[in-house]
Design a protein around this motif. Structure first.
Motif, PDB file in Angstrom:
ATOM      1  N   VAL A   1       0.871  -1.177   0.000  1.00  0.00           N
ATOM      2  CA  VAL A   1       0.000   0.000   0.000  1.00  0.00           C
ATOM      3  C   VAL A   1       0.908   1.226   0.000  1.00  0.00           C
ATOM      4  O   VAL A   1       1.624   1.479   0.969  1.00  0.00           O
ATOM      5  CB  VAL A   1      -0.914   0.005   1.243  1.00  0.00           C
ATOM      6  CG1 VAL A   1      -1.804   1.247   1.235  1.00  0.00           C
ATOM      7  CG2 VAL A   1      -1.754  -1.266   1.303  1.00  0.00           C
ATOM      8  N   HIS A   2       0.898   1.977  -1.097  1.00  0.00           N
ATOM      9  CA  HIS A   2       1.905   3.023  -1.280  1.00  0.00           C
ATOM     10  C   HIS A   2       1.830   4.130  -0.236  1.00  0.00           C
ATOM     11  O   HIS A   2       2.859   4.695   0.141  1.00  0.00           O
ATOM     12  CB  HIS A   2       1.798   3.606  -2.695  1.00  0.00           C
ATOM     13  CG  HIS A   2       2.413   2.723  -3.737  1.00  0.00           C
ATOM     14  ND1 HIS A   2       3.739   2.797  -4.093  1.00  0.00           N
ATOM     15  CD2 HIS A   2       1.885   1.720  -4.475  1.00  0.00           C
ATOM     16  CE1 HIS A   2       4.009   1.890  -5.026  1.00  0.00           C
ATOM     17  NE2 HIS A   2       2.888   1.220  -5.266  1.00  0.00           N
ATOM     18  N   ASP A   3       0.635   4.445   0.229  1.00  0.00           N
ATOM     19  CA  ASP A   3       0.538   5.500   1.225  1.00  0.00           C
ATOM     20  C   ASP A   3       0.549   4.937   2.646  1.00  0.00           C
ATOM     21  O   ASP A   3       0.325   5.668   3.610  1.00  0.00           O
ATOM     22  CB  ASP A   3      -0.715   6.356   1.007  1.00  0.00           C
ATOM     23  CG  ASP A   3      -2.004   5.546   1.046  1.00  0.00           C
ATOM     24  OD1 ASP A   3      -1.919   4.301   1.151  1.00  0.00           O
ATOM     25  OD2 ASP A   3      -3.087   6.135   0.981  1.00  0.00           O
ATOM     26  N   GLY A   4       0.819   3.650   2.779  1.00  0.00           N
ATOM     27  CA  GLY A   4       0.939   3.039   4.091  1.00  0.00           C
ATOM     28  C   GLY A   4       2.358   3.148   4.615  1.00  0.00           C
ATOM     29  O   GLY A   4       3.275   3.572   3.912  1.00  0.00           O
ATOM     30  N   LEU A   5       2.538   2.733   5.848  1.00  0.00           N
ATOM     31  CA  LEU A   5       3.867   2.750   6.464  1.00  0.00           C
ATOM     32  C   LEU A   5       4.513   1.381   6.431  1.00  0.00           C
ATOM     33  O   LEU A   5       5.661   1.232   6.011  1.00  0.00           O
ATOM     34  CB  LEU A   5       3.762   3.233   7.918  1.00  0.00           C
ATOM     35  CG  LEU A   5       5.055   3.130   8.760  1.00  0.00           C
ATOM     36  CD1 LEU A   5       6.157   3.983   8.167  1.00  0.00           C
ATOM     37  CD2 LEU A   5       4.777   3.512  10.212  1.00  0.00           C
ATOM     38  N   PHE A   6       3.761   0.357   6.817  1.00  0.00           N
ATOM     39  CA  PHE A   6       4.388  -0.928   7.076  1.00  0.00           C
ATOM     40  C   PHE A   6       4.628  -1.764   5.822  1.00  0.00           C
ATOM     41  O   PHE A   6       5.714  -2.328   5.641  1.00  0.00           O
ATOM     42  CB  PHE A   6       3.536  -1.722   8.070  1.00  0.00           C
ATOM     43  CG  PHE A   6       4.253  -2.890   8.667  1.00  0.00           C
ATOM     44  CD1 PHE A   6       5.429  -2.726   9.368  1.00  0.00           C
ATOM     45  CD2 PHE A   6       3.749  -4.176   8.541  1.00  0.00           C
ATOM     46  CE1 PHE A   6       6.096  -3.797   9.935  1.00  0.00           C
ATOM     47  CE2 PHE A   6       4.403  -5.257   9.105  1.00  0.00           C
ATOM     48  CZ  PHE A   6       5.581  -5.062   9.800  1.00  0.00           C
TER      49      PHE A   6
END
Length: 247
Positions: free
Chosen positions: A71-76
């Motif tokens: 998920v590109h806008d995620g962190l992990f």
């Protein structure tokens, strides 16, 4: 309280640019029931970052396998996507979750319906003898956007060949035509009868259905199946539909 085990990345296998399988070996083996999940953890400037992922591997496998979509806008997930063999990761103990076959009542057919990475728990279940001993017919249904997202196809086909006539694999691809695949959303394909026709089976009161993946798919399919006489399965009131809200 969760215990964290140190693990080492053995392989980070890319199915495509976004979908990958992270394979990890921990310092010590642990027991789990097929369908359960653990948390993966990585060090971060704000402390440990963690997220739950289902185990794709079977309970007897020494290497842990996790199917992840970046998920590109995620962190992990971008952090996981960048891991390479030899790097460290932490795995929580004990495993969690009740999306397991011992929570599913008996029936004639078992419908394992997933979207995206929600196929993971089913693959773990299918490594065991349990589904083949309990159900006459097993339908593994994997719905994705593009054919490149149909992970583990060779492994699945080997199981189909081994359990010929008992296990069927039915892909669904929503955004392109693909040989052998249905096209559309899972609830619509059930409502029209197209999924049942492709599987040459009925969704009746002797069917057990498991749903894992996109919350909208689960919500709509659950309402539809209930209207067809297949209520949600609860411990206090056994039914026909067992669900896992995957994200």
């Amino acid at each position: 309280m969760a215990l964290w085990l140190d693990g080492e990345v053995i392989e980070n296998y890319a199915w495509n640019q976004e979908l990958f399988s992270l394979r990890v070996r921990t310092e010590q083996p642990f027991e789990f029931i097929a369908g359960q999940f653990v948390r993966l953890g990585l060090a971060h400037e704000d402390g440990r970052v963690q997220r739950a992922y289902s185990l794709v591997n079977g309970p007897d496998d020494s290497v842990l396998d996790f199917l992840v979509n970046r998920v590109h806008d995620g962190l992990f997930s971008p952090m996981l996507h960048g891991l390479k063999a030899g790097q460290k990761i932490q795995v929580s103990q004990p495993p969690s979750g009740f999306f397991t076959l011992n929570e599913v009542p008996d029936g004639d057919s078992l419908w394992l319906i997933a979207t995206g990475t929600g196929i993971g728990p089913y693959l773990s279940m299918l490594t065991t003898d349990i589904p083949y001993e309990r159900f006459k017919r097993i339908h593994l249904i994997h719905a994705v956007r593009y054919s490149a997202d149909l992970a583990y196809r060779d492994l699945i086909q080997s199981w189909v060949d081994k359990h010929l006539g008992q296990l069927q694999y039915q892909p669904i691809v929503s955004r392109e035509d693909f040989a052998g695949a249905l096209r559309g959303r899972v609830p619509a394909l059930i409502e029209s009868g197209a999924l049942q026709a492709a599987c040459k089976d009925e969704l009746n009161d002797r069917a057990q259905v498991m749903l894992c993946g996109n919350p909208e798919m689960i919500r709509d399919a659950k309402v539809l199946l209930d209207s067809m006489g297949l209520p949600k399965n609860l411990r206090r009131k056994p039914g026909n539909v067992t669900v896992e809200h995957y994200w």
